[in-house]
Design a protein around this motif. Structure first.
Motif, PDB file in Angstrom:
ATOM      1  N   TYR A  98      13.955  65.146  55.312  1.00  0.00           N
ATOM      2  CA  TYR A  98      13.246  64.881  56.793  1.00  0.00           C
ATOM      3  C   TYR A  98      12.278  65.330  57.116  1.00  0.00           C
ATOM      4  N   THR A  99      11.041  64.848  57.012  1.00  0.00           N
ATOM      5  CA  THR A  99      10.059  65.951  57.711  1.00  0.00           C
ATOM      6  C   THR A  99       9.803  65.824  58.889  1.00  0.00           C
ATOM      7  N   PRO A 100       9.860  66.075  60.016  1.00  0.00           N
ATOM      8  CA  PRO A 100       9.790  65.678  61.569  1.00  0.00           C
ATOM      9  C   PRO A 100       8.087  65.417  61.273  1.00  0.00           C
ATOM     10  N   LEU A 101       7.512  63.926  62.501  1.00  0.00           N
ATOM     11  CA  LEU A 101       5.862  63.965  62.630  1.00  0.00           C
ATOM     12  C   LEU A 101       6.077  64.921  64.413  1.00  0.00           C
ATOM     13  N   TYR A 102       4.715  65.569  63.927  1.00  0.00           N
ATOM     14  CA  TYR A 102       4.020  66.315  64.899  1.00  0.00           C
ATOM     15  C   TYR A 102       2.823  66.209  65.862  1.00  0.00           C
ATOM     16  N   LYS A 103       2.140  66.487  66.138  1.00  0.00           N
ATOM     17  CA  LYS A 103       0.382  66.213  67.534  1.00  0.00           C
ATOM     18  C   LYS A 103       0.217  67.123  66.900  1.00  0.00           C
ATOM     19  N   CYS A 104      -0.692  67.309  67.463  1.00  0.00           N
ATOM     20  CA  CYS A 104      -1.778  68.733  67.073  1.00  0.00           C
ATOM     21  C   CYS A 104      -1.414  69.501  67.936  1.00  0.00           C
ATOM     22  N   MET A 105      -0.992  69.116  69.525  1.00  0.00           N
ATOM     23  CA  MET A 105      -0.387  70.491  70.503  1.00  0.00           C
ATOM     24  C   MET A 105       0.678  69.938  70.877  1.00  0.00           C
ATOM     25  N   SER A 106       1.200  70.551  71.500  1.00  0.00           N
ATOM     26  CA  SER A 106       2.874  70.570  72.195  1.00  0.00           C
ATOM     27  C   SER A 106       2.674  71.002  73.610  1.00  0.00           C
ATOM     28  N   ASP A 107       2.965  70.119  73.730  1.00  0.00           N
ATOM     29  CA  ASP A 107       3.469  69.159  75.279  1.00  0.00           C
ATOM     30  C   ASP A 107       4.256  69.573  75.927  1.00  0.00           C
ATOM     31  N   GLU A 108       5.638  68.702  74.689  1.00  0.00           N
ATOM     32  CA  GLU A 108       6.430  69.476  75.991  1.00  0.00           C
ATOM     33  C   GLU A 108       7.285  70.582  75.861  1.00  0.00           C
ATOM     34  N   LYS A 109       7.264  70.688  74.349  1.00  0.00           N
ATOM     35  CA  LYS A 109       8.610  71.910  74.171  1.00  0.00           C
ATOM     36  C   LYS A 109       7.322  72.542  73.232  1.00  0.00           C
ATOM     37  N   VAL A 110       7.707  73.970  72.746  1.00  0.00           N
ATOM     38  CA  VAL A 110       6.966  75.004  72.009  1.00  0.00           C
ATOM     39  C   VAL A 110       7.996  75.307  70.809  1.00  0.00           C
ATOM     40  N   ARG A 111       7.763  75.117  70.045  1.00  0.00           N
ATOM     41  CA  ARG A 111       8.458  75.947  68.902  1.00  0.00           C
ATOM     42  C   ARG A 111       8.243  76.751  68.031  1.00  0.00           C
ATOM     43  N   HIS A 112       7.498  78.375  68.277  1.00  0.00           N
ATOM     44  CA  HIS A 112       7.139  79.344  67.685  1.00  0.00           C
ATOM     45  C   HIS A 112       6.101  80.354  67.971  1.00  0.00           C
ATOM     46  N   GLN A 279       7.848  55.469  40.918  1.00  0.00           N
ATOM     47  CA  GLN A 279       7.899  55.693  42.384  1.00  0.00           C
ATOM     48  C   GLN A 279       9.210  54.976  42.783  1.00  0.00           C
ATOM     49  N   ASP A 280       9.869  55.672  43.458  1.00  0.00           N
ATOM     50  CA  ASP A 280      11.302  54.551  43.834  1.00  0.00           C
ATOM     51  C   ASP A 280      10.812  55.620  45.518  1.00  0.00           C
ATOM     52  N   ASN A 281      11.473  53.807  46.094  1.00  0.00           N
ATOM     53  CA  ASN A 281      11.453  54.968  47.962  1.00  0.00           C
ATOM     54  C   ASN A 281      12.698  55.106  48.755  1.00  0.00           C
ATOM     55  N   ALA A 282      13.526  56.270  47.682  1.00  0.00           N
ATOM     56  CA  ALA A 282      14.244  56.710  48.099  1.00  0.00           C
ATOM     57  C   ALA A 282      13.985  58.306  48.737  1.00  0.00           C
ATOM     58  N   GLY A 283      12.281  58.461  48.784  1.00  0.00           N
ATOM     59  CA  GLY A 283      11.865  60.012  50.429  1.00  0.00           C
ATOM     60  C   GLY A 283      12.266  58.328  51.556  1.00  0.00           C
ATOM     61  N   GLN A 284      11.091  57.808  50.962  1.00  0.00           N
ATOM     62  CA  GLN A 284      10.916  56.591  52.705  1.00  0.00           C
ATOM     63  C   GLN A 284      12.248  56.443  52.723  1.00  0.00           C
ATOM     64  N   VAL A 285      12.858  55.932  52.491  1.00  0.00           N
ATOM     65  CA  VAL A 285      14.128  55.948  52.881  1.00  0.00           C
ATOM     66  C   VAL A 285      15.097  56.725  53.085  1.00  0.00           C
ATOM     67  N   SER A 286      15.003  58.213  53.105  1.00  0.00           N
ATOM     68  CA  SER A 286      15.284  59.319  53.412  1.00  0.00           C
ATOM     69  C   SER A 286      14.458  59.350  55.123  1.00  0.00           C
ATOM     70  N   GLN A 287      13.752  59.584  54.504  1.00  0.00           N
ATOM     71  CA  GLN A 287      12.593  59.595  56.385  1.00  0.00           C
ATOM     72  C   GLN A 287      12.664  58.810  56.508  1.00  0.00           C
ATOM     73  N   LEU A 288      12.885  57.399  57.129  1.00  0.00           N
ATOM     74  CA  LEU A 288      13.329  55.965  57.508  1.00  0.00           C
ATOM     75  C   LEU A 288      14.843  56.371  58.279  1.00  0.00           C
ATOM     76  N   LYS A 289      15.107  56.807  57.630  1.00  0.00           N
ATOM     77  CA  LYS A 289      17.006  56.903  58.143  1.00  0.00           C
ATOM     78  C   LYS A 289      16.841  57.483  59.155  1.00  0.00           C
ATOM     79  N   LYS A 290      16.160  58.631  59.709  1.00  0.00           N
ATOM     80  CA  LYS A 290      16.054  59.416  60.748  1.00  0.00           C
ATOM     81  C   LYS A 290      14.153  59.468  61.694  1.00  0.00           C
ATOM     82  N   ASP A 291      13.979  58.435  61.451  1.00  0.00           N
ATOM     83  CA  ASP A 291      12.687  58.790  62.119  1.00  0.00           C
ATOM     84  C   ASP A 291      11.540  57.209  61.795  1.00  0.00           C
ATOM     85  N   LYS A 292      11.834  55.985  62.373  1.00  0.00           N
ATOM     86  CA  LYS A 292      11.169  55.022  61.966  1.00  0.00           C
ATOM     87  C   LYS A 292       9.402  54.578  62.345  1.00  0.00           C
TER      88      LYS A 292
END
Lengths: 853, 183
Positions: A98-112, A279-292
């Motif tokens: 699972y690869t988290p999506l993120y924006k160019c800035m942090s507006d609610e939470k900082v992570r490092h 290509q199979d779509n296993a990677g996309q399936v893994s990702q979409l299970k977490k974040d559509k």
């Protein structure tokens, strides 16, 4: 030593010569143009407010006072920039990840520490930094994740709410009969190893200058990018600010765009039919299970790309090193471009060194448990590895650290015959800076394996050299492919480099030197390490890691002869120290039969060069980048020869070109020039400027190998009083095939080894257990100086193949071999096993038993 | 040199006179502005590079009254009355490289060359004070300059080549400095 074939050179014979660098004519006199030197009239300066906390929520932000400061043009909160930009999406997905999506800035939470919270644009960097101090933010601290062990705790505070705890990926694969091999081998030896965080640290930090055309709004972006085309497309997508439906309408109404898209799509589909089918779509399936939400964002950005008729122009001028760190597209790139676009004014952002240490690129914090199945006679049978990779807070873009274990999967068994291999592991998120590719991003597979071979040798009471000699793949019994998939040809010549290295070690002298060292309170030791790397690798290399992942890997190039006879070569590479301009001139000048100065090399400008997803990276500049220069040049020479033959009233086959003189063989006095031929064609075409000959190609390399290989040997001399380590000798025996320019190749090898020396004895990017970064200056993160780096002896083997352009890349190897050879040498010197890569003086003394741990 | 107050309010400027590469400049600058920024942005000589801005990497090394100095650690106002030489001041006005620049090219000393201005300026001072340094002396003298690309050996070789070129030019021989092309 060099038995270069005739086919490897032509014309004036620049190939293989130590041609002095043409780049130096501007760089050594202070006339280079690095990104910080790009200061358009009226440019504004940007500075980021960065989080002081590793993990916290943002309750409120007040920019009123900062915005009022004279000289400040605008203070952007994270929310303001996020509202006008699209997120970073996973481009490369794999089953179990699972690869988290993120924006160019942090507006609610900082992570490092160093996370991006606000951006000030002001008339000077000084004023911008003043304004940063006036921004008030209320944070609530969260429990940080500072170590791999903490990341694996089940109930720890999560960085990413949709992840399973702080585990982002589970990867597992095996090859051959693993259980059978491990149950039947005489011994199974298991050890655990760890490598601390490192950082690339090019001498030039990152930077971006966004010029805004006041009339058209067009963005021209000067950036320290290894991959300018990827940056151009990413910015075009992420700055798309209209809805998908509106953009789709625009696209449908624009017939030119529609036609261009249909043609490009057809071309892409036909070129990549096999890859797409695989290509199979296993990677996309893994990702979409977490974040559509991936689908929604993909749709919006795709429509934006379709509708837009004005993509940004990206230019990379001179770049002050990168070592992988300037390949990824970063949040700062997007934030500054969005700010400049919004303001309609040109903006420069130059990262400072503290920022670079915080988030300019980090690497290699990895833990491994390795088991080797081996018979009593030293025959290697199988290997099992469990790993945990600390990717930091935000996944890299467009390729996340997922690429590293996929490459481990292919490389880890190394150049040795082995029956079975299994790799299992996890990618975890911690509150630290981004992991980026760092010179041989997968290099710890070599460190782990080669260190473990020494452990196994000691357990079996045979020498490390004998253990390697017994198991290394040799000509005659070489398999057609690794058990992990990639094919093998004669370029897999590790055994040649290993045998030559052993010849160059005087083992009797070594014993004498060890005794002499011991007599003065020192310990001397020797370490050996061998590796192979895909540079560029066989055609099935990436598809062996993941089926269908081998798209967008061709190297594009173009050659032109202008109406005035000038030869201009366009490369899609983005050089940053590798001397492309010199070596590509050598290759092209040989093909055209002209002096070096008659060839111009153009790079780094997305308006002038062909698309390249990777730009410069992956040790491809020699094999593929120079390859496409050669092939396009050759085709144009053929065309020129045909015209010249008409002009000279001779057959094309009788035309020779020497030193720019195009003539009938044997009659050089009646020659003509490229300018004459170009003028003739220009007249025929009724044109006076622009190209009169053009050839554009995609190139994929040659052969079923493309392996660059080496054996490193390190001698270390350890002072037991101080724990300081000297390196009295360091030997690299390498085989990268035919060498275009030995001065350049030797420089790449030495530079790589130097970074390996740094990694083992000096460099540790140190976060404490609360994820606070402790090494925020060059007083804390020790880049080695001329005092620490030894002479490095280099022996070239130059195995040639039947194919042309069979030069193999050599940019990464130095750093792949060095940590293994050096830690093996320390282990030999002290007579103890070494399970960590970083060995500063205090640790050396602990290992030696001089001080207590 | 006298040190003006650096506590002037933000926005206030102070006049300085400074000679850079034999050209006199009269500038009005903010007291807090670093000498490196004055040279790069106010005077427009961008050959001096900023690598760390905290005095360790040495990329910004220039000669101030002949002494190698970190332009990132000095304020512009501190250079009032000083004679400064930057990388742009080494070559002849007609573009002929300084023997040290020529030597570094011949030795293929650098790769990205971002650090090269600092190494070159340090080398100018080194060879002026010690025209025939040993390798150990070269390594020690250059240990205040960081290079991430080369592993330093080629830079040390460049200094050694410079010793030869400077020696031959000191003897009145022009040497063969403009070989270029194939070595």
């Amino acid at each position: 030593m060099t038995d270069t074939k005739d086919t490897q050179t032509s014309g004036l014979g620049f190939m293989g010569q130590r041609v002095q660098r043409v780049e130096d004519d501007r760089l050594l006199v202070g006339k280079g143009e690095f990104v910080a030197d790009v200061l358009p009239e009226g440019v504004l300066h940007a500075a980021f407010l960065r989080s002081p906390f590793p993990h916290a929520t943002i309750n409120s932000i007040n920019v009123t006072a900062a915005a009022r400061l004279p000289g400040v043009h605008k203070v952007f909160t994270g929310a303001e920039l996020n509202a006008i930009t699209n997120p970073f999406l996973p481009m490369f997905m794999a089953d179990g990840v699972y690869t988290p999506l993120y924006k160019c800035m942090s507006d609610e939470k900082v992570r490092h520490v160093g996370d991006l919270v606000a951006l000030v644009v002001a008339e000077s960097r000084y004023v911008a930094e003043d304004a940063l101090e006036l921004i008030e933010i209320d944070y609530t601290e969260l429990t940080p994740v500072g170590t791999i062990d903490q990341a694996l705790e089940p109930n720890r505070e999560q960085l990413w709410e949709k992840a399973d705890g702080n585990v982002l990926g589970n990867l597992s694969d095996s090859f051959g009969p693993v259980d059978q091999v491990f149950s039947r081998a005489d011994h199974v030896i298991t050890r655990t190893f760890e490598c601390p965080r490192q950082t690339n640290q090019p001498m030039e930090t990152r930077g971006t200058v966004v010029k805004v055309d006041k009339a058209t709004g067009h963005l021209e972006i000067h950036n320290t990018s290894q991959a300018p085309h990827a940056l151009k497309w990413a910015l075009a997508a992420m700055l798309t600010d209209e809805g998908g439906i509106k953009n789709f309408g625009k696209f449908v109404r624009n017939a030119d765009r529609r036609q261009a898209f249909t043609a490009a799509a057809k071309d892409f589909l036909s070129k990549n039919k096999e890859s797409l089918k695989a290509q199979d779509n296993a990677g996309q399936v893994s990702q979409l299970k977490k974040d559509k939400s991936l689908l929604k964002h993909q749709g919006k950005m795709a429509m934006g790309l379709l509708a837009s008729t004005d993509y940004p122009t990206v230019k990379a001028g001179d770049i002050g090193g990168a070592f992988g760190s300037k390949g990824p597209i970063t949040r700062e790139d997007v934030a500054v471009a969005a700010a400049a676009k919004k303001l309609g004014k040109s903006v420069q952002w130059i990262e400072d060194r503290v920022e670079n240490l915080m988030d300019g690129g980090q690497a290699r914090e990895e833990q491994f448990t390795i088991s080797m199945a081996v018979d009593s006679d030293g025959t290697l049978r199988g290997m099992k590895v469990d790993f945990v990779l600390d990717q930091g807070a935000y996944p890299g873009f467009p390729i996340s650290s997922l690429i590293i274990p996929l490459l481990w999967k292919l490389y880890m068994p190394g150049p040795y015959n082995i029956e079975a291999f299994e790799l299992n592991g996890q990618i975890v998120a911690t509150n630290k800076g981004r992991v980026v590719p760092y010179r041989g991003p997968w290099a710890n597979e070599t460190w782990l394996r080669e260190r473990m071979l020494d452990v196994v040798a000691r357990e079996l009471n045979i020498t490390p050299a004998d253990l390697r000699a017994k198991n290394v793949m040799r000509e005659g019994s070489m398999p057609d492919a690794f058990i992990t998939g990639p094919t093998i040809d004669e370029t897999m010549s590790v055994a040649k480099t290993f045998d030559r290295a052993l010849e160059m070690i005087d083992f009797d002298q070594l014993e004498e030197d060890k005794a002499a060292a011991e007599a003065k309170g020192h310990r001397l030791g020797l370490g050996i390490a061998s590796y192979h790397e895909a540079a560029p690798g066989p055609p099935n290399f990436f598809s062996s890691a993941q089926p269908g992942s081998d798209m967008l890997l061709s190297e594009d190039g173009r050659a032109e002869i202008q109406a005035d006879g000038r030869i201009v070569m366009y490369t899609s590479q983005s050089p940053h120290g590798q001397s492309h301009e010199t070596t590509y001139k050598q290759v092209a000048a040989d093909e055209f039969g002209v002096p070096l100065e008659d060839v111009e090399i153009v790079w780094g400008d997305t308006d002038r060069t062909q698309f390249s997803f990777l730009g410069t990276g992956g040790s491809r500049g020699g094999p593929l980048g120079a390859g496409v220069m050669r092939m396009t040049a050759r085709e144009l020479r053929r065309q020129v020869t045909d015209v010249a033959a008409d002009m000279l009233e001779a057959a094309s086959s009788d035309i020779e070109i020497i030193d720019g003189n195009i003539h009938v063989a044997g009659v050089p006095a009646k020659g003509i020039t490229y300018a004459d031929v170009a003028a003739k064609v220009a007249t025929d075409k009724r044109t006076t400027s622009g190209p009169v000959f053009t050839e554009q190609m995609q190139y994929d390399g040659v052969g079923n190998g493309g392996w660059s290989v080496a054996t490193h040997v390190a001698w270390v001399d350890i002072d037991l009083e101080t724990g300081l380590v000297e390196i009295p000798r360091y030997l690299v025996v390498e085989d990268c095939g035919p060498i275009i320019n030995p001065g350049v190749v030797d420089g790449q090898i030495r530079g790589g080894v130097a970074q390996g020396v740094g990694a083992v004895f000096y460099e540790r990017h140190h976060y404490d257990e609360q994820a606070n970064l402790l090494s925020t200056t060059y007083m804390d993160y020790l880049v080695p100086t001329a005092m620490e780096i030894p002479h490095i002896d280099i022996e070239h083997m130059e195995t040639l193949t039947d194919g042309e352009n069979d030069a193999r890349g050599t940019g990464e190897g130095g750093m792949i071999g060095a940590p293994a050879a050096l830690t093996n040498a320390v282990s030999d010197a002290l007579g103890v096993e070494v399970y960590e890569q970083y060995l500063p003086p205090y640790r050396i003394l602990e290992l030696a038993g001089v001080i207590d741990r | 040199m006298s040190l003006p107050s650096v506590n002037a309010p933000i926005g206030q400027t102070l006049p300085i006179s400074v000679t850079i590469n034999e050209t006199a400049h009269s500038l009005d600058i903010e007291p807090r502005r670093s000498l490196a920024d004055v040279i790069r942005e106010d005077v427009g000589l961008t050959g001096t590079h900023l690598g760390c801005e905290h005095g360790v990497c040495g990329a910004c090394t220039i000669l101030v009254d002949g002494e190698p100095s970190r332009a990132c650690l000095m304020l512009g106002v501190h250079a009032d009355g000083a004679e400064i030489t930057t990388i742009e001041g080494l070559a002849e006005p007609d573009g002929t490289k300084h023997p040290i620049q020529e030597a570094m090219k011949q030795a293929m000393s650098f790769q990205c060359a971002f650090c090269s201005p600092g190494f070159l300026m340090s080398t100018v001072a080194l060879l002026r004070d010690n025209p025939n340094p040993t390798e150990a002396e070269i390594r020690e003298e250059l240990s205040g300059n960081l290079c991430r690309c080369t592993g330093y050996t080629s830079i040390v070789e460049g200094v050694e080549t410079a010793v030869t070129l400077l020696g031959s030019s000191a003897l009145g021989s022009t040497g063969d400095q403009a070989t270029g092309g194939v070595a």
